[in-house]
Motif scaffolding. Structure first.
Motif, PDB file in Angstrom:
ATOM      1  N   PHE A 145       0.799  -1.217   0.000  1.00  0.00           N
ATOM      2  CA  PHE A 145       0.000   0.000   0.000  1.00  0.00           C
ATOM      3  C   PHE A 145       0.839   1.278   0.000  1.00  0.00           C
ATOM      4  N   GLU A 146       2.156   1.133  -0.058  1.00  0.00           N
ATOM      5  CA  GLU A 146       3.075   2.278  -0.126  1.00  0.00           C
ATOM      6  C   GLU A 146       2.805   3.255   1.022  1.00  0.00           C
ATOM      7  N   CYS A 147       2.989   2.740   2.229  1.00  0.00           N
ATOM      8  CA  CYS A 147       2.769   3.518   3.433  1.00  0.00           C
ATOM      9  C   CYS A 147       3.836   3.126   4.454  1.00  0.00           C
ATOM     10  N   CYS A 148       3.824   3.782   5.609  1.00  0.00           N
ATOM     11  CA  CYS A 148       4.840   3.488   6.628  1.00  0.00           C
ATOM     12  C   CYS A 148       4.223   3.655   8.016  1.00  0.00           C
ATOM     13  N   GLY A 149       4.476   2.689   8.901  1.00  0.00           N
ATOM     14  CA  GLY A 149       3.916   2.750  10.246  1.00  0.00           C
ATOM     15  C   GLY A 149       2.419   2.497  10.235  1.00  0.00           C
ATOM     16  N   LEU A 150       1.781   2.807  11.364  1.00  0.00           N
ATOM     17  CA  LEU A 150       0.343   2.595  11.458  1.00  0.00           C
ATOM     18  C   LEU A 150      -0.433   3.874  11.744  1.00  0.00           C
ATOM     19  N   VAL A 151      -0.056   4.577  12.805  1.00  0.00           N
ATOM     20  CA  VAL A 151      -0.821   5.748  13.244  1.00  0.00           C
ATOM     21  C   VAL A 151      -0.100   7.049  12.932  1.00  0.00           C
ATOM     22  N   GLU A 152       1.171   7.133  13.324  1.00  0.00           N
ATOM     23  CA  GLU A 152       1.946   8.359  13.125  1.00  0.00           C
ATOM     24  C   GLU A 152       3.004   8.210  12.031  1.00  0.00           C
ATOM     25  N   GLN A 188      16.957  10.184   4.338  1.00  0.00           N
ATOM     26  CA  GLN A 188      16.236   8.995   3.893  1.00  0.00           C
ATOM     27  C   GLN A 188      14.825   9.383   3.459  1.00  0.00           C
ATOM     28  N   TYR A 189      14.355   8.820   2.352  1.00  0.00           N
ATOM     29  CA  TYR A 189      13.005   9.074   1.861  1.00  0.00           C
ATOM     30  C   TYR A 189      12.108   7.897   2.250  1.00  0.00           C
ATOM     31  N   VAL A 190      11.044   8.207   2.978  1.00  0.00           N
ATOM     32  CA  VAL A 190      10.098   7.169   3.409  1.00  0.00           C
ATOM     33  C   VAL A 190       8.696   7.602   3.019  1.00  0.00           C
ATOM     34  N   TYR A 191       7.779   6.634   3.053  1.00  0.00           N
ATOM     35  CA  TYR A 191       6.393   6.946   2.720  1.00  0.00           C
ATOM     36  C   TYR A 191       5.784   7.868   3.774  1.00  0.00           C
ATOM     37  N   TYR A 199      -5.118   0.959   4.838  1.00  0.00           N
ATOM     38  CA  TYR A 199      -5.452  -0.471   4.849  1.00  0.00           C
ATOM     39  C   TYR A 199      -6.929  -0.687   5.138  1.00  0.00           C
ATOM     40  N   VAL A 200      -7.459   0.017   6.127  1.00  0.00           N
ATOM     41  CA  VAL A 200      -8.877  -0.136   6.477  1.00  0.00           C
ATOM     42  C   VAL A 200      -9.767   0.333   5.329  1.00  0.00           C
ATOM     43  N   SER A 201      -9.401   1.438   4.683  1.00  0.00           N
ATOM     44  CA  SER A 201     -10.187   1.939   3.547  1.00  0.00           C
ATOM     45  C   SER A 201     -10.192   0.940   2.397  1.00  0.00           C
ATOM     46  N   GLU A 202      -9.028   0.364   2.103  1.00  0.00           N
ATOM     47  CA  GLU A 202      -8.942  -0.626   1.024  1.00  0.00           C
ATOM     48  C   GLU A 202      -9.728  -1.886   1.378  1.00  0.00           C
ATOM     49  N   LEU A 203      -9.710  -2.236   2.666  1.00  0.00           N
ATOM     50  CA  LEU A 203     -10.446  -3.410   3.116  1.00  0.00           C
ATOM     51  C   LEU A 203     -11.953  -3.186   2.957  1.00  0.00           C
ATOM     52  N   LYS A 204     -12.419  -2.007   3.344  1.00  0.00           N
ATOM     53  CA  LYS A 204     -13.837  -1.677   3.184  1.00  0.00           C
ATOM     54  C   LYS A 204     -14.232  -1.679   1.712  1.00  0.00           C
ATOM     55  N   LEU A 205     -13.362  -1.119   0.867  1.00  0.00           N
ATOM     56  CA  LEU A 205     -13.649  -1.081  -0.567  1.00  0.00           C
ATOM     57  C   LEU A 205     -13.727  -2.486  -1.155  1.00  0.00           C
ATOM     58  N   ALA A 206     -12.791  -3.353  -0.739  1.00  0.00           N
ATOM     59  CA  ALA A 206     -12.775  -4.726  -1.248  1.00  0.00           C
ATOM     60  C   ALA A 206     -14.039  -5.481  -0.831  1.00  0.00           C
ATOM     61  N   PHE A 207     -14.430  -5.333   0.440  1.00  0.00           N
ATOM     62  CA  PHE A 207     -15.632  -6.006   0.917  1.00  0.00           C
ATOM     63  C   PHE A 207     -16.888  -5.456   0.235  1.00  0.00           C
ATOM     64  N   SER A 208     -16.938  -4.134   0.062  1.00  0.00           N
ATOM     65  CA  SER A 208     -18.096  -3.519  -0.593  1.00  0.00           C
ATOM     66  C   SER A 208     -18.208  -3.972  -2.043  1.00  0.00           C
ATOM     67  N   LEU A 209     -17.065  -4.054  -2.716  1.00  0.00           N
ATOM     68  CA  LEU A 209     -17.057  -4.507  -4.107  1.00  0.00           C
ATOM     69  C   LEU A 209     -17.508  -5.958  -4.212  1.00  0.00           C
ATOM     70  N   ALA A 210     -17.012  -6.791  -3.276  1.00  0.00           N
ATOM     71  CA  ALA A 210     -17.405  -8.201  -3.281  1.00  0.00           C
ATOM     72  C   ALA A 210     -18.908  -8.356  -3.046  1.00  0.00           C
ATOM     73  N   MET A 211     -19.468  -7.567  -2.121  1.00  0.00           N
ATOM     74  CA  MET A 211     -20.899  -7.639  -1.843  1.00  0.00           C
ATOM     75  C   MET A 211     -21.712  -7.122  -3.025  1.00  0.00           C
ATOM     76  N   ALA A 212     -21.210  -6.083  -3.694  1.00  0.00           N
ATOM     77  CA  ALA A 212     -21.911  -5.549  -4.865  1.00  0.00           C
ATOM     78  C   ALA A 212     -21.938  -6.569  -5.995  1.00  0.00           C
ATOM     79  N   ILE A 213     -20.814  -7.268  -6.179  1.00  0.00           N
ATOM     80  CA  ILE A 213     -20.748  -8.299  -7.219  1.00  0.00           C
ATOM     81  C   ILE A 213     -21.711  -9.438  -6.892  1.00  0.00           C
ATOM     82  N   GLN A 214     -21.738  -9.847  -5.611  1.00  0.00           N
ATOM     83  CA  GLN A 214     -22.647 -10.913  -5.197  1.00  0.00           C
ATOM     84  C   GLN A 214     -24.106 -10.517  -5.412  1.00  0.00           C
ATOM     85  N   PHE A 215     -24.455  -9.300  -4.991  1.00  0.00           N
ATOM     86  CA  PHE A 215     -25.843  -8.846  -5.135  1.00  0.00           C
ATOM     87  C   PHE A 215     -26.199  -8.702  -6.612  1.00  0.00           C
ATOM     88  N   GLY A 216     -25.267  -8.142  -7.407  1.00  0.00           N
ATOM     89  CA  GLY A 216     -25.502  -8.007  -8.839  1.00  0.00           C
ATOM     90  C   GLY A 216     -25.681  -9.346  -9.519  1.00  0.00           C
TER      91      GLY A 216
END
Length: 255
Positions: A145-152, A188-191, A199-216
């Protein structure tokens, strides 16, 4: 002349061609999903990843089942076999109702899974003291996801910023200047972005897409079900009409 004209009109108003076309599209989609599942299964085996055998079996059964149902529907439409269309309609009715109800009932479960994943990641804090297994998971998340750490962001790692945080994408980087993080390499260059929200946003998007495909899919199967029922009605009326023609008792305007 009158009889031939009537037969031509009856053929033009048939659902046969649209029904066959819709099922050919459905077969192509089912075959594509089956090939994707096979590739995904092979990838997990080659990389020794854990895999739920129950989920895998359900995926194979549904994809092969929908493929066979479409073949049955096409054969029934082409050959005029009502028993094929009856089996097809029965299968489509069961499949469409099951997947629509399952999608509706799984909404709350999907939300809870997202919350559990978020809680799991937060339990790894502070990252400087997390175990090896958690570090491995976080490294893979950071790379993907090209990120670094979790919160800060990079600050969560203290002085031990892992190589998976190294930024190679312009616009997503932040330049460390020695004093930014005690002990970190200078320049040093970091994300820039922390991983938790991404990660949470991508997870929500993946689940929403899967549910939309199932319903469709459920709605599409419902449409195919209605088409098959109407097609069986047209086939029955056509058979009755042809039998009436052969009996020489046809009355214009009766059909």
């Amino acid at each position: 002349m009158q009889r031939s004209a009537v037969v031509v009109v009856a053929d033009k108003t048939s659902l046969k061609r649209p029904f066959i076309f819709a099922n050919v599209v459905h077969m192509a989609l089912c075959l594509f999903m089956l090939l994707m599942t096979i590739a995904w299964h092979r990838d997990h085996i080659q990389n020794d990843k854990l895999l739920s055998s129950a989920s895998l079996a359900i995926m194979y059964v549904m994809e092969i089942g929908c493929l066979l149902l479409s073949v049955l529907g096409v054969v029934g439409a082409l050959k005029g076999k009502r028993w094929c269309l009856i089996l097809y309609a029965t299968g489509m009715a069961a499949a469409s109702q099951t997947i629509i109800i399952k999608t509706a009932l799984s909404y709350q479960d999907v939300y809870q899974r997202v919350v559990r994943e978020e809680t799991k990641l937060l339990s790894m804090m502070p990252l400087t003291a997390t175990n090896k297994a958690n570090r491995t998971l976080l490294y893979s998340i950071q790379q993907e996801f090209e990120c670094c750490g979790l919160v800060e962001g990079y600050k969560d790692w203290g002085a031990s910023i892992p190589p998976s945080c190294n930024c190679h994408s312009p616009g997503k980087c932040i330049r460390l200047r020695g004093s930014a993080t005690l002990g970190a390499p200078k320049n040093q260059y970091v994300y820039r972005q922390p991983c938790l929200t991404i990660y949470v946003s991508e997870l929500k998007l993946a689940f929403s897409l899967a549910m939309a495909i199932q319903f469709g899919s459920g709605v599409f199967w419902g449409v195919l079900l209605v088409m098959s029922i109407k097609l069986m009605g047209q086939m029955r009326r056509k058979q009755e009409f042809m039998a009436l023609l052969q009996s020489n008792r046809y009355v214009p305007g009766a059909f």
